[in-house]
Design an enzyme around this catalytic site. Structure first.
Site, PDB file in Angstrom:
ATOM      1  N   CYS A  67       0.871  -1.179   0.000  1.00 39.01           N
ATOM      2  CA  CYS A  67       0.000   0.000   0.000  1.00 39.01           C
ATOM      3  C   CYS A  67       0.912   1.235   0.000  1.00 39.01           C
ATOM      4  CB  CYS A  67      -0.977  -0.027   1.168  1.00 39.01           C
ATOM      5  SG  CYS A  67      -0.249   0.190   2.804  1.00 39.01           S
ATOM      6  N   ARG A  73      -3.425  -0.520   5.364  1.00 37.73           N
ATOM      7  CA  ARG A  73      -4.002  -1.557   4.513  1.00 37.73           C
ATOM      8  C   ARG A  73      -3.115  -2.788   4.341  1.00 37.73           C
ATOM      9  NH1 ARG A  73      -5.164   2.238  -0.446  1.00 37.73           N
ATOM     10  NH2 ARG A  73      -3.228   3.080   0.395  1.00 37.73           N
ATOM     11  N   ASP A  88      -7.419   4.392   0.808  1.00 29.02           N
ATOM     12  CA  ASP A  88      -6.655   4.533   2.045  1.00 29.02           C
ATOM     13  C   ASP A  88      -7.500   5.243   3.101  1.00 29.02           C
ATOM     14  OD1 ASP A  88      -4.704   4.760   3.982  1.00 29.02           O
ATOM     15  OD2 ASP A  88      -3.282   5.843   2.715  1.00 29.02           O
TER      16      ASP A  88
END
Length: 160
Positions: free
Chosen positions: A7, A13, A122
């Protein structure tokens, strides 16, 4: 098989996906899968996002101590599959290591068999809604990915 989740900062994440995949494979009795995570813009040493840690704790999922790591050539070479949260993460890796292109895939492709390949946004620094959305998307996609790995482990000739 070695799986590298990627990520942006490697604190939300990809950290969550790594912990969830470890849990899913352990529960399925699948062994021999290397799992790691990294971020294309990571600040090495940063701690994991407290909201993701709380989610794991409330879900009863053990996780390994974590500090953010950046994507490296060694990590890219190690990985058989590089599972990214956003298309831009895959493009950044591909620009740096063109030979990795065939290893890169979006995690969201595992949300459902007919789901469009899209980004998992995100949630870092955003509302509780954004965290719940990312957590649910990552959880579902990782469960499906773990099923694919388990099936692949039983039948290595199986192709998606």
């Amino acid at each position: 098989m070695n799986v590298l989740f990627v990520c942006s900062g490697n604190v939300s994440r990809s950290f969550l996906a790594e912990a969830l995949l470890r849990q899913e494979l352990r529960a399925s009795g699948v062994e021999g899968v290397g799992i790691a995570s990294a971020g294309v813009y990571a600040y090495p040493g940063n701690p994991p996002d407290s909201q993701m840690v709380d989610y794991l704790v409330k879900s009863g999922i053990c996780y390994e101590p974590h500090e953010a790591r950046g994507v490296t050539k060694q990590g890219v070479e190690w990985a058989d599959r590089i599972v990214v949260m956003e298309k831009d993460h895959g493009l950044a890796i591909e620009r740096a290591w063109p030979e990795a292109k065939s290893k890169i895939e979006l995690l969201a492709k595992y949300l459902s068999m007919d789901s469009p390949e899209d980004d998992i946004p995100d949630p870092f620094g955003k509302s509780a809604y954004h965290y719940r959305l990312a957590q649910s998307q990552i959880s579902l996609a990782v469960k499906n990915f773990a099923r694919w790995i388990a099936q692949h482990a039983k039948n290595p000739d199986h192709r998606r």
